[in-house]
Design a protein around this motif. Structure first.
Motif, PDB file in Angstrom:
ATOM      1  N   UNK A  33      55.598  56.249  26.503  1.00  0.00           N
ATOM      2  CA  UNK A  33      55.393  56.483  27.941  1.00  0.00           C
ATOM      3  C   UNK A  33      54.281  57.512  28.166  1.00  0.00           C
ATOM      4  N   UNK A  34      54.189  58.539  27.329  1.00  0.00           N
ATOM      5  CA  UNK A  34      53.117  59.529  27.465  1.00  0.00           C
ATOM      6  C   UNK A  34      51.757  58.886  27.185  1.00  0.00           C
ATOM      7  N   UNK A  35      51.725  58.001  26.208  1.00  0.00           N
ATOM      8  CA  UNK A  35      50.501  57.262  25.897  1.00  0.00           C
ATOM      9  C   UNK A  35      50.029  56.484  27.125  1.00  0.00           C
ATOM     10  N   UNK A  36      50.940  55.765  27.763  1.00  0.00           N
ATOM     11  CA  UNK A  36      50.575  54.926  28.912  1.00  0.00           C
ATOM     12  C   UNK A  36      50.166  55.753  30.136  1.00  0.00           C
ATOM     13  N   UNK A  37      50.800  56.901  30.342  1.00  0.00           N
ATOM     14  CA  UNK A  37      50.409  57.778  31.449  1.00  0.00           C
ATOM     15  C   UNK A  37      48.961  58.249  31.244  1.00  0.00           C
ATOM     16  N   UNK A  38      48.638  58.700  30.035  1.00  0.00           N
ATOM     17  CA  UNK A  38      47.280  59.152  29.746  1.00  0.00           C
ATOM     18  C   UNK A  38      46.270  58.010  29.816  1.00  0.00           C
ATOM     19  N   UNK A  39      46.682  56.832  29.378  1.00  0.00           N
ATOM     20  CA  UNK A  39      45.811  55.659  29.444  1.00  0.00           C
ATOM     21  C   UNK A  39      45.445  55.346  30.903  1.00  0.00           C
ATOM     22  N   UNK A  40      46.424  55.425  31.778  1.00  0.00           N
ATOM     23  CA  UNK A  40      46.190  55.160  33.205  1.00  0.00           C
ATOM     24  C   UNK A  40      45.267  56.215  33.805  1.00  0.00           C
ATOM     25  N   UNK A  42      42.955  57.817  32.206  1.00  0.00           N
ATOM     26  CA  UNK A  42      41.604  57.503  31.713  1.00  0.00           C
ATOM     27  C   UNK A  42      40.986  56.395  32.562  1.00  0.00           C
ATOM     28  N   UNK A  43      41.749  55.346  32.834  1.00  0.00           N
ATOM     29  CA  UNK A  43      41.234  54.227  33.643  1.00  0.00           C
ATOM     30  C   UNK A  43      40.793  54.701  35.029  1.00  0.00           C
ATOM     31  N   UNK A  44      41.582  55.565  35.634  1.00  0.00           N
ATOM     32  CA  UNK A  44      41.239  56.067  36.965  1.00  0.00           C
ATOM     33  C   UNK A  44      39.999  56.960  36.885  1.00  0.00           C
ATOM     34  N   UNK A  45      39.954  57.847  35.888  1.00  0.00           N
ATOM     35  CA  UNK A  45      38.795  58.736  35.737  1.00  0.00           C
ATOM     36  C   UNK A  45      37.521  57.930  35.479  1.00  0.00           C
ATOM     37  N   UNK A  46      37.612  56.912  34.640  1.00  0.00           N
ATOM     38  CA  UNK A  46      36.445  56.070  34.361  1.00  0.00           C
ATOM     39  C   UNK A  46      35.946  55.380  35.626  1.00  0.00           C
ATOM     40  N   UNK A  47      36.849  55.113  36.548  1.00  0.00           N
ATOM     41  CA  UNK A  47      36.478  54.453  37.798  1.00  0.00           C
ATOM     42  C   UNK A  47      35.520  55.307  38.626  1.00  0.00           C
ATOM     43  N   UNK A  48      35.617  56.627  38.495  1.00  0.00           N
ATOM     44  CA  UNK A  48      34.722  57.518  39.228  1.00  0.00           C
ATOM     45  C   UNK A  48      33.301  57.494  38.671  1.00  0.00           C
ATOM     46  N   UNK A  49      33.103  56.902  37.505  1.00  0.00           N
ATOM     47  CA  UNK A  49      31.776  56.819  36.895  1.00  0.00           C
ATOM     48  C   UNK A  49      31.088  55.488  37.186  1.00  0.00           C
ATOM     49  N   UNK A  50      31.761  54.624  37.924  1.00  0.00           N
ATOM     50  CA  UNK A  50      31.230  53.285  38.210  1.00  0.00           C
ATOM     51  C   UNK A  50      30.532  53.262  39.561  1.00  0.00           C
ATOM     52  N   UNK A  51      29.382  52.602  39.581  1.00  0.00           N
ATOM     53  CA  UNK A  51      28.639  52.388  40.824  1.00  0.00           C
ATOM     54  C   UNK A  51      29.364  51.278  41.601  1.00  0.00           C
ATOM     55  N   UNK A  52      30.073  51.657  42.644  1.00  0.00           N
ATOM     56  CA  UNK A  52      30.895  50.694  43.392  1.00  0.00           C
ATOM     57  C   UNK A  52      30.067  49.601  44.065  1.00  0.00           C
ATOM     58  N   UNK A  53      28.770  49.831  44.231  1.00  0.00           N
ATOM     59  CA  UNK A  53      27.919  48.803  44.855  1.00  0.00           C
ATOM     60  C   UNK A  53      27.753  47.583  43.940  1.00  0.00           C
ATOM     61  N   UNK A  98      37.583  50.387  37.014  1.00  0.00           N
ATOM     62  CA  UNK A  98      37.162  50.396  35.610  1.00  0.00           C
ATOM     63  C   UNK A  98      37.788  49.244  34.817  1.00  0.00           C
ATOM     64  N   UNK A  99      38.788  48.588  35.375  1.00  0.00           N
ATOM     65  CA  UNK A  99      39.403  47.457  34.695  1.00  0.00           C
ATOM     66  C   UNK A  99      38.610  46.172  34.885  1.00  0.00           C
ATOM     67  N   UNK A 100      37.655  46.177  35.807  1.00  0.00           N
ATOM     68  CA  UNK A 100      36.845  44.979  36.062  1.00  0.00           C
ATOM     69  C   UNK A 100      35.664  44.950  35.106  1.00  0.00           C
ATOM     70  N   UNK A 101      35.448  43.800  34.494  1.00  0.00           N
ATOM     71  CA  UNK A 101      34.302  43.654  33.599  1.00  0.00           C
ATOM     72  C   UNK A 101      33.063  43.387  34.444  1.00  0.00           C
TER      73      UNK A 101
END
Length: 106
Positions: A33-40, A42-53, A98-101
């Motif tokens: 469960x701790x692994x999955x919380x941290x994984x989530x 990371x996914x959210x943080x990576x989303x802030x690095x994506x150009x939403x346009x 960040x989950x979208x390719x």
């Protein structure tokens, strides 16, 4: 900790590194469960690095690291894409962008 939206790119990358290290430790200790919380996180943080346009409403995207899952984006709110998994039974759902390719530029 400051909110991700107010961090610089470098601070977010450092945060992601720390969370990946926490994932590694949780995996070694068998704390799923701790692994999955941290994984989530990371996914959210990576989303802030994506150009939403780069994300087009109405378009279908493959889900990163999942061979046969596709997601149709209806709209973007914050760093989440809202829409539907193709062939899924859920009504509307939101996932970190960040989950979208996405196509790589250059």
């Amino acid at each position: 900790m400051r909110p991700l939206r107010s961090m610089t790119r470098r601070e977010i990358e450092t945060y992601i590194g720390e969370k990946r290290e926490a994932m590694r430790k949780a995996e070694m200790m068998g704390i799923e469960n701790e692994y999955h919380v941290n994984e989530r996180q990371v996914l959210i943080a990576e989303s802030y690095l994506i150009d939403l346009s780069q994300i087009e409403k109405g378009k279908i995207y493959k889900i990163v690291s999942n061979e046969d899952h596709y997601f149709k984006v209806e709209y973007i709110k914050g760093v989440f894409a809202w829409g539907f998994f193709i062939g899924g039974k859920e009504k509307e759902t939101g996932i970190p962008v960040s989950m979208l390719q996405l196509k790589r530029k250059g």
